[in-house]
Write a protein that holds these residues in place. Sequence first.
Motif, PDB file in Angstrom:
ATOM      1  N   TYR A   1      77.789 -37.228  24.649  1.00  0.00           N
ATOM      2  CA  TYR A   1      77.547 -38.530  24.043  1.00  0.00           C
ATOM      3  C   TYR A   1      78.237 -39.624  24.853  1.00  0.00           C
ATOM      4  CZ  TYR A   1      78.331 -42.358  20.711  1.00  0.00           C
ATOM      5  OH  TYR A   1      78.424 -43.582  20.118  1.00  0.00           O
TER       6      TYR A   1
ATOM      7  N   MET B   1      76.428 -42.683  26.849  1.00  0.00           N
ATOM      8  CA  MET B   1      76.729 -44.079  26.525  1.00  0.00           C
ATOM      9  C   MET B   1      77.042 -44.860  27.792  1.00  0.00           C
ATOM     10  SD  MET B   1      76.365 -44.669  23.393  1.00  0.00           S
ATOM     11  CE  MET B   1      77.336 -46.117  23.121  1.00  0.00           C
TER      12      MET B   1
ATOM     13  N   ILE C   1      70.936 -46.458  21.795  1.00  0.00           N
ATOM     14  CA  ILE C   1      72.370 -46.236  21.564  1.00  0.00           C
ATOM     15  C   ILE C   1      72.645 -45.913  20.100  1.00  0.00           C
ATOM     16  CG2 ILE C   1      74.583 -47.472  21.445  1.00  0.00           C
ATOM     17  CD1 ILE C   1      74.022 -48.659  24.165  1.00  0.00           C
ATOM     18  N   TRP C   2      72.009 -46.668  19.194  1.00  0.00           N
ATOM     19  CA  TRP C   2      72.200 -46.382  17.757  1.00  0.00           C
ATOM     20  C   TRP C   2      71.725 -44.977  17.414  1.00  0.00           C
ATOM     21  CZ3 TRP C   2      75.637 -49.503  17.039  1.00  0.00           C
ATOM     22  CH2 TRP C   2      75.527 -50.887  17.103  1.00  0.00           C
TER      23      TRP C   2
ATOM     24  N   ARG D   1      74.257 -42.508  18.595  1.00  0.00           N
ATOM     25  CA  ARG D   1      75.403 -42.573  17.693  1.00  0.00           C
ATOM     26  C   ARG D   1      75.118 -41.752  16.427  1.00  0.00           C
ATOM     27  NH1 ARG D   1      80.461 -45.257  18.346  1.00  0.00           N
ATOM     28  NH2 ARG D   1      81.246 -45.989  16.358  1.00  0.00           N
TER      29      ARG D   1
ATOM     30  N   ARG E   1      77.048 -38.376  15.031  1.00  0.00           N
ATOM     31  CA  ARG E   1      77.560 -38.247  13.665  1.00  0.00           C
ATOM     32  C   ARG E   1      77.011 -36.982  12.991  1.00  0.00           C
ATOM     33  NH1 ARG E   1      81.739 -39.570  12.310  1.00  0.00           N
ATOM     34  NH2 ARG E   1      81.237 -39.910  10.126  1.00  0.00           N
TER      35      ARG E   1
ATOM     36  N   VAL F   1      74.933 -48.158  29.031  1.00  0.00           N
ATOM     37  CA  VAL F   1      75.573 -49.473  29.182  1.00  0.00           C
ATOM     38  C   VAL F   1      75.317 -50.011  30.590  1.00  0.00           C
ATOM     39  CG1 VAL F   1      77.789 -50.680  29.266  1.00  0.00           C
ATOM     40  CG2 VAL F   1      77.322 -49.082  27.407  1.00  0.00           C
TER      41      VAL F   1
END
Lengths: 239, 239
Positions: free
Chosen positions: B169, B173, B194-195, B198, B202, B177
């Motif tokens: 992850y 990321m 990205i969301w 994420r 989780r 970016v």
Amino acid sequence: MDRSHFGQHSSSQFNEEMESIRSHLMEMGGLVEKQVIDALQALLQADSQLADKVLETEDRVDDMEKLIDEECASVLALRQPAASDLRMVIAVTKCVSDLERIGDESAKIARMAVQLTEEGESPRGYVEVRHIGNHVRQMLRDALDAFARFDADKAVEVAAEDNEVDLEYRSAMRSLVTFMMEDPRSITRVLNIIWSLRALERIGDHSRNIAEQLIYLVKGKDVRHIPVAEIQEQVSGKS
Amino acid sequence: MDRSHFGQHSSSQFNEEMESIRSHLMEMGGLVEKQVIDALQALLQADSQLADKVLETEDRVDDMEKLIDEECASVLALRQPAASDLRMVIAVTKCVSDLERIGDESAKIARMAVQLTEEGESPRGYVEVRHIGNHVRQMLRDALDAFARFDADKAVEVAAEDNEVDLEYRSAMRSLVTFMMEDPRSITRVLNIIWSLRALERIGDHSRNIAEQLIYLVKGKDVRHIPVAEIQEQVSGKS
């Protein structure tokens, strides 16, 4: 089932155990609330020492979670609590998970604070962090207050506040994304602000969960996943 | 305490109730696993109909959470389960929260899929989503399998996988970016990726939580917040 081996003080011992669970939950709540306050201040004032303090508290919060869950399991095994005592134990077991996750989210904010301090701080986006941060901090305090006083009405207010925080969060995200597009050099820094806002929004969610558990405890009603207006009705006893 | 009013079938009724809790948890797990799979596919294949299906399942997942928690509270109140039965009830109560949150995260991914579909899809960043998505999906499946078979060794593997997902992850990321900085027009779209990442990360965390609860259930040991090597030791009984 024979409870005579608990001896003649069984009932007062039971009360002590329940009180211990309750006061440990409040202690954990206070610890986590302090983490949220310190993480926010560390971020807003570029104070990496304070951020380190937040990170150092993580272990204590984790230990509290384990301790309280152990106490709950022990009461369930040995005391067979009924009615509101049982709901208390169940609600506490749920709440410690939420408190632990609030601690986690605070630690994320603290880590952002350290990064932003290293990169040299800049006030862009901090207005939103301050505003939403204060709002969420108050929600957590109210949720813990509601729990301490068995105040279901206050718990309903917390749920209502969560909706407002969600709106504020979405609006803040839009302006931060616009800002990134206008100034691509700021992307990394603004992303850190975005992560912090995200963590705050999650803290709001967890505070709402705690409030909902208090309503379950006081009213015996499971108000998860229903709109605030309906929670209000259930709490005021109209349904 | 007098249990005679349960009648002569008390024990077999109790077993049935425990079996019902277990099978409902497995059913909820299957539902949520399907949500994860569908949300990923909706995102990767820009299939907004499938995304809608994920969102429609949310209510059923929420209902299952309430039902199972109710069953657990009822067993605790009326049956006073002991030892491994009690640990089962406690572990299930924790796991339903994690499953519900996995459902939430899937819904977030589904909403991203709808947005990305509307904006016209583009493959950038999807390699990472596919890779991490498959990894996390497998973790969830393994966690549920471990639970179904009371397999503590498999649960340890899930915890180890979570560390790998976290590394993947972080690396994903960084490249996303970088991509945003190189092409600021892509910011909104890359943010959606990205969301989604994420949310997947989780889901990995929650799968690990489920695995840790299974270890508690089977071994009676609380292995939260400790390194995988230590979990391994506790499970193999060396400490």
